[in-house]
Design a protein around this motif. Structure first.
Motif, PDB file in Angstrom:
ATOM      1  N   VAL A  78     -15.086 -13.484  -5.892  1.00  0.00           N
ATOM      2  CA  VAL A  78     -15.656 -12.170  -6.210  1.00  0.00           C
ATOM      3  C   VAL A  78     -14.698 -11.373  -7.104  1.00  0.00           C
ATOM      4  O   VAL A  78     -15.075 -10.856  -8.158  1.00  0.00           O
ATOM      5  N   THR A  79     -13.434 -11.298  -6.690  1.00  0.00           N
ATOM      6  CA  THR A  79     -12.483 -10.422  -7.377  1.00  0.00           C
ATOM      7  C   THR A  79     -12.192 -10.892  -8.805  1.00  0.00           C
ATOM      8  O   THR A  79     -12.187 -10.088  -9.736  1.00  0.00           O
ATOM      9  N   VAL A  80     -11.969 -12.185  -8.961  1.00  0.00           N
ATOM     10  CA  VAL A  80     -11.587 -12.686 -10.287  1.00  0.00           C
ATOM     11  C   VAL A  80     -12.716 -12.464 -11.299  1.00  0.00           C
ATOM     12  O   VAL A  80     -12.469 -12.099 -12.449  1.00  0.00           O
ATOM     13  N   VAL A 139      -7.989  -2.679  -9.282  1.00  0.00           N
ATOM     14  CA  VAL A 139      -8.863  -3.696  -8.682  1.00  0.00           C
ATOM     15  C   VAL A 139      -9.485  -3.191  -7.372  1.00  0.00           C
ATOM     16  O   VAL A 139     -10.646  -3.464  -7.081  1.00  0.00           O
ATOM     17  N   GLY A 140      -8.730  -2.392  -6.595  1.00  0.00           N
ATOM     18  CA  GLY A 140      -9.299  -1.772  -5.391  1.00  0.00           C
ATOM     19  C   GLY A 140     -10.505  -0.910  -5.760  1.00  0.00           C
ATOM     20  O   GLY A 140     -11.552  -0.959  -5.095  1.00  0.00           O
ATOM     21  N   ASP A 141     -10.392  -0.144  -6.860  1.00  0.00           N
ATOM     22  CA  ASP A 141     -11.505   0.701  -7.301  1.00  0.00           C
ATOM     23  C   ASP A 141     -12.701  -0.138  -7.764  1.00  0.00           C
ATOM     24  O   ASP A 141     -13.853   0.215  -7.506  1.00  0.00           O
ATOM     25  N   LEU A 142     -12.405  -1.238  -8.460  1.00  0.00           N
ATOM     26  CA  LEU A 142     -13.500  -2.127  -8.896  1.00  0.00           C
ATOM     27  C   LEU A 142     -14.289  -2.619  -7.694  1.00  0.00           C
ATOM     28  O   LEU A 142     -15.521  -2.649  -7.696  1.00  0.00           O
ATOM     29  N   LEU A 143     -13.547  -2.994  -6.637  1.00  0.00           N
ATOM     30  CA  LEU A 143     -14.202  -3.493  -5.419  1.00  0.00           C
ATOM     31  C   LEU A 143     -14.975  -2.370  -4.727  1.00  0.00           C
ATOM     32  O   LEU A 143     -16.100  -2.569  -4.273  1.00  0.00           O
ATOM     33  N   ARG A 144     -14.362  -1.163  -4.660  1.00  0.00           N
ATOM     34  CA  ARG A 144     -15.050  -0.036  -4.015  1.00  0.00           C
ATOM     35  C   ARG A 144     -16.344   0.307  -4.757  1.00  0.00           C
ATOM     36  O   ARG A 144     -17.358   0.642  -4.147  1.00  0.00           O
ATOM     37  N   LYS A 145     -16.324   0.186  -6.096  1.00  0.00           N
ATOM     38  CA  LYS A 145     -17.545   0.449  -6.866  1.00  0.00           C
ATOM     39  C   LYS A 145     -18.640  -0.541  -6.502  1.00  0.00           C
ATOM     40  O   LYS A 145     -19.820  -0.194  -6.443  1.00  0.00           O
ATOM     41  N   PRO A 165       0.842  -1.195   0.000  1.00  0.00           N
ATOM     42  CA  PRO A 165       0.000   0.000   0.000  1.00  0.00           C
ATOM     43  C   PRO A 165       0.877   1.244   0.000  1.00  0.00           C
ATOM     44  O   PRO A 165       1.819   1.336   0.781  1.00  0.00           O
ATOM     45  N   GLY A 166       0.624   2.181  -0.911  1.00  0.00           N
ATOM     46  CA  GLY A 166       1.415   3.414  -0.965  1.00  0.00           C
ATOM     47  C   GLY A 166       2.741   3.254  -1.691  1.00  0.00           C
ATOM     48  O   GLY A 166       3.579   4.154  -1.662  1.00  0.00           O
ATOM     49  N   SER A 167       2.921   2.145  -2.394  1.00  0.00           N
ATOM     50  CA  SER A 167       4.202   1.936  -3.091  1.00  0.00           C
ATOM     51  C   SER A 167       4.253   2.677  -4.421  1.00  0.00           C
ATOM     52  O   SER A 167       5.301   2.725  -5.064  1.00  0.00           O
ATOM     53  N   GLU A 193      -2.314  -3.682   9.039  1.00  0.00           N
ATOM     54  CA  GLU A 193      -2.842  -4.980   8.606  1.00  0.00           C
ATOM     55  C   GLU A 193      -2.566  -5.193   7.117  1.00  0.00           C
ATOM     56  O   GLU A 193      -2.203  -6.292   6.693  1.00  0.00           O
ATOM     57  N   ARG A 194      -2.726  -4.124   6.318  1.00  0.00           N
ATOM     58  CA  ARG A 194      -2.466  -4.253   4.873  1.00  0.00           C
ATOM     59  C   ARG A 194      -0.995  -4.608   4.631  1.00  0.00           C
ATOM     60  O   ARG A 194      -0.678  -5.393   3.734  1.00  0.00           O
ATOM     61  N   LEU A 195      -0.114  -4.033   5.449  1.00  0.00           N
ATOM     62  CA  LEU A 195       1.315  -4.355   5.297  1.00  0.00           C
ATOM     63  C   LEU A 195       1.594  -5.804   5.689  1.00  0.00           C
ATOM     64  O   LEU A 195       2.404  -6.488   5.041  1.00  0.00           O
ATOM     65  N   ASP A 200      -4.005  -3.433 -11.631  1.00  0.00           N
ATOM     66  CA  ASP A 200      -3.319  -2.764 -10.512  1.00  0.00           C
ATOM     67  C   ASP A 200      -3.800  -3.327  -9.173  1.00  0.00           C
ATOM     68  O   ASP A 200      -4.974  -3.233  -8.835  1.00  0.00           O
ATOM     69  N   GLY A 201      -2.868  -3.915  -8.419  1.00  0.00           N
ATOM     70  CA  GLY A 201      -3.187  -4.362  -7.060  1.00  0.00           C
ATOM     71  C   GLY A 201      -3.737  -5.767  -6.960  1.00  0.00           C
ATOM     72  O   GLY A 201      -4.380  -6.126  -5.983  1.00  0.00           O
ATOM     73  N   PHE A 202      -3.476  -6.583  -7.939  1.00  0.00           N
ATOM     74  CA  PHE A 202      -3.935  -7.969  -7.969  1.00  0.00           C
ATOM     75  C   PHE A 202      -2.899  -8.790  -8.738  1.00  0.00           C
ATOM     76  O   PHE A 202      -2.348  -8.274  -9.719  1.00  0.00           O
ATOM     77  N   GLY A 251      -9.562  10.245   1.402  1.00  0.00           N
ATOM     78  CA  GLY A 251     -10.830   9.953   2.065  1.00  0.00           C
ATOM     79  C   GLY A 251     -11.153   8.466   2.139  1.00  0.00           C
ATOM     80  O   GLY A 251     -12.307   8.080   2.327  1.00  0.00           O
ATOM     81  N   ARG A 252     -10.131   7.630   1.994  1.00  0.00           N
ATOM     82  CA  ARG A 252     -10.382   6.183   2.024  1.00  0.00           C
ATOM     83  C   ARG A 252     -10.501   5.670   3.461  1.00  0.00           C
ATOM     84  O   ARG A 252      -9.707   6.044   4.315  1.00  0.00           O
ATOM     85  N   ILE A 253     -11.471   4.765   3.653  1.00  0.00           N
ATOM     86  CA  ILE A 253     -11.699   4.232   4.997  1.00  0.00           C
ATOM     87  C   ILE A 253     -10.544   3.366   5.492  1.00  0.00           C
ATOM     88  O   ILE A 253     -10.430   3.106   6.680  1.00  0.00           O
ATOM     89  N   ASP A 301     -16.570  -4.508   4.650  1.00  0.00           N
ATOM     90  CA  ASP A 301     -15.961  -5.008   5.894  1.00  0.00           C
ATOM     91  C   ASP A 301     -14.530  -5.488   5.657  1.00  0.00           C
ATOM     92  O   ASP A 301     -13.634  -5.219   6.456  1.00  0.00           O
ATOM     93  N   THR A 302     -14.325  -6.183   4.551  1.00  0.00           N
ATOM     94  CA  THR A 302     -12.995  -6.736   4.257  1.00  0.00           C
ATOM     95  C   THR A 302     -11.981  -5.614   4.043  1.00  0.00           C
ATOM     96  O   THR A 302     -10.868  -5.661   4.574  1.00  0.00           O
ATOM     97  N   ILE A 303     -12.371  -4.598   3.277  1.00  0.00           N
ATOM     98  CA  ILE A 303     -11.458  -3.484   3.004  1.00  0.00           C
ATOM     99  C   ILE A 303     -11.153  -2.712   4.290  1.00  0.00           C
ATOM    100  O   ILE A 303     -10.006  -2.343   4.552  1.00  0.00           O
ATOM    101  N   LYS A 304     -12.185  -2.501   5.110  1.00  0.00           N
ATOM    102  CA  LYS A 304     -12.006  -1.793   6.385  1.00  0.00           C
ATOM    103  C   LYS A 304     -10.990  -2.500   7.267  1.00  0.00           C
ATOM    104  O   LYS A 304     -10.218  -1.864   7.974  1.00  0.00           O
TER     105      LYS A 304
HETATM  106  N1  UDP Z   1      -8.398  -5.640  -2.349  1.00  0.00           N
HETATM  107  C1  UDP Z   1      -8.609  -7.002  -2.385  1.00  0.00           C
HETATM  108  N2  UDP Z   1      -8.204  -7.699  -3.489  1.00  0.00           N
HETATM  109  C2  UDP Z   1      -7.595  -7.097  -4.552  1.00  0.00           C
HETATM  110  C3  UDP Z   1      -7.385  -5.700  -4.508  1.00  0.00           C
HETATM  111  C4  UDP Z   1      -7.783  -5.003  -3.388  1.00  0.00           C
HETATM  112  O1  UDP Z   1      -9.139  -7.590  -1.460  1.00  0.00           O
HETATM  113  O2  UDP Z   1      -7.269  -7.796  -5.521  1.00  0.00           O
HETATM  114  C5  UDP Z   1      -8.874  -4.900  -1.169  1.00  0.00           C
HETATM  115  C6  UDP Z   1      -7.948  -5.080   0.043  1.00  0.00           C
HETATM  116  O3  UDP Z   1      -8.735  -5.041   1.200  1.00  0.00           O
HETATM  117  C7  UDP Z   1      -7.041  -3.857  -0.071  1.00  0.00           C
HETATM  118  C8  UDP Z   1      -8.050  -2.806  -0.550  1.00  0.00           C
HETATM  119  O4  UDP Z   1      -8.907  -3.509  -1.448  1.00  0.00           O
HETATM  120  O5  UDP Z   1      -6.448  -3.544   1.168  1.00  0.00           O
HETATM  121  C9  UDP Z   1      -7.460  -1.610  -1.229  1.00  0.00           C
HETATM  122  O6  UDP Z   1      -6.734  -2.008  -2.353  1.00  0.00           O
HETATM  123  P1  UDP Z   1      -5.978  -0.920  -3.268  1.00  0.00           P
HETATM  124  O7  UDP Z   1      -5.228  -1.665  -4.317  1.00  0.00           O
HETATM  125  O8  UDP Z   1      -6.937   0.108  -3.699  1.00  0.00           O
HETATM  126  O9  UDP Z   1      -4.979  -0.264  -2.214  1.00  0.00           O
HETATM  127  P2  UDP Z   1      -3.467   0.160  -2.403  1.00  0.00           P
HETATM  128  O10 UDP Z   1      -2.671  -1.082  -2.319  1.00  0.00           O
HETATM  129  O11 UDP Z   1      -3.346   0.786  -3.751  1.00  0.00           O
HETATM  130  O12 UDP Z   1      -3.248   1.127  -1.294  1.00  0.00           O
END
Ligand code: UDP
Ligand code: MG
Length: 233
Positions: free
Chosen positions: A113-115, A81-87, A59-61, A187-189, A133-135, A176-178, A101-104
């Motif tokens: 779901v994601t694939v 992919v994060g944006d797809l999920l947020r949508k 995250p933030g790389s 946790e993301r790290l 991006d991000g998957f 403004g991301r939760i 809940d998962t993103i929070k």
């Molecule tokens: N996320 C996920 N699967 C993915 C991409 C994103 O579950 O393939 C979720 C996960 O909870 C992640 C959040 O979406 O922490 C935000 O992802 P994003 O890529 O937007 O964050 P970034 O890594 O760019 O900060």
């Protein structure tokens, strides 16, 4: 062979942005010279396989920022992919609250779901070059994608950045991301180290990985990205 072969002059290396602009002008960076203009359709009219790049990093790389630069210079479509999920959270989708809940919590949404979301987006996209991006976030994600979509990515970028720098960027970005708060970032790290690094290792073993130093200015980082795409024939 679906990509046209062109030869490009060797890339100038310079960290200053004026030189970088000159490099781009010198190349023209007409994406159609680097990538095929005939990639969408074969002789039969059937759609050809797109050139897919996975973009990974903690995250933030800088994944999203550099994706925007790659889109502008090389004509890719950016599939965040994060944006797809947020949508999905804001659509009527049955998965909305689970995704929220998962993103929070900074955890990873199920591959099922994601694939599906990624596959639909790739299929709906006319472009022959796509940045995902991000998957994949985990080996399980990767295996599910390769099984469902049926092909591996062509190349994989990995923006390598120290943890302290990533935390600093995420907490300063104010989008403004939760999930951009210190607890979720931690946790993301953890998820990144435990689950995403094995994916990166996998693609490294396969010779598909381009590891990029993710420190420095946007311009400096993009200069490291440029030769990867310029070298594609
Ligand atoms: N996320 C996920 N699967 C993915 C991409 C994103 O579950 O393939 C979720 C996960 O909870 C992640 C959040 O979406 O922490 C935000 O992802 P994003 O890529 O937007 O964050 P970034 O890594 O760019 O900060
Ligand atoms: Mg992002």
């Amino acid at each position: 062979m679906w990509r046209r072969v062109v030869s490009l002059p060797p890339l100038l290396s310079s960290s200053n942005s004026r030189r970088l602009n000159q490099v781009q002008v010198a190349y023209g960076f007409n994406a159609s010279q680097v990538f095929s203009t005939q990639a969408e359709e074969g002789v039969s009219g059937a759609r050809r396989k797109p050139f897919v790049t996975f973009v990974l990093g903690g995250p933030g790389s800088g994944k999203g920022t550099q994706c925007t630069r790659i889109v502008n210079t090389f004509g890719f479509t950016h599939l965040n992919v994060g944006d797809l999920l947020r949508k999905e959270i804001y659509s009527d989708s049955e998965n909305g609250s689970m995704i929220l809940d998962t993103i929070k919590e900074g955890k990873i949404v199920s591959s099922e779901v994601t694939v599906k979301l990624i596959k639909n987006s790739i299929e709906a996209n006319e472009n022959s070059r796509i940045l995902v991006d991000g998957f994949p976030r985990s080996e399980e994600n990767r295996i599910a994608y390769e099984r469902v979509v049926g092909v591996e990515p062509d190349i994989v970028l990995f923006f390598d950045c120290p943890k302290e720098e990533m935390v600093k960027r995420v907490l300063n970005r104010n989008e403004g991301r939760i999930d951009d708060n210190i607890d979720t970032v931690k946790e993301r790290l953890t998820m990144f180290s435990e689950l995403n690094l094995p994916v990166i290792k996998h693609y490294s073993k396969k010779g598909k990985l381009h590891k990029i130093d993710g420190t420095g200015t946007e311009d400096e980082i993009f200069e490291r990205v440029l030769p990867i795409f310029a070298a594609l024939r």
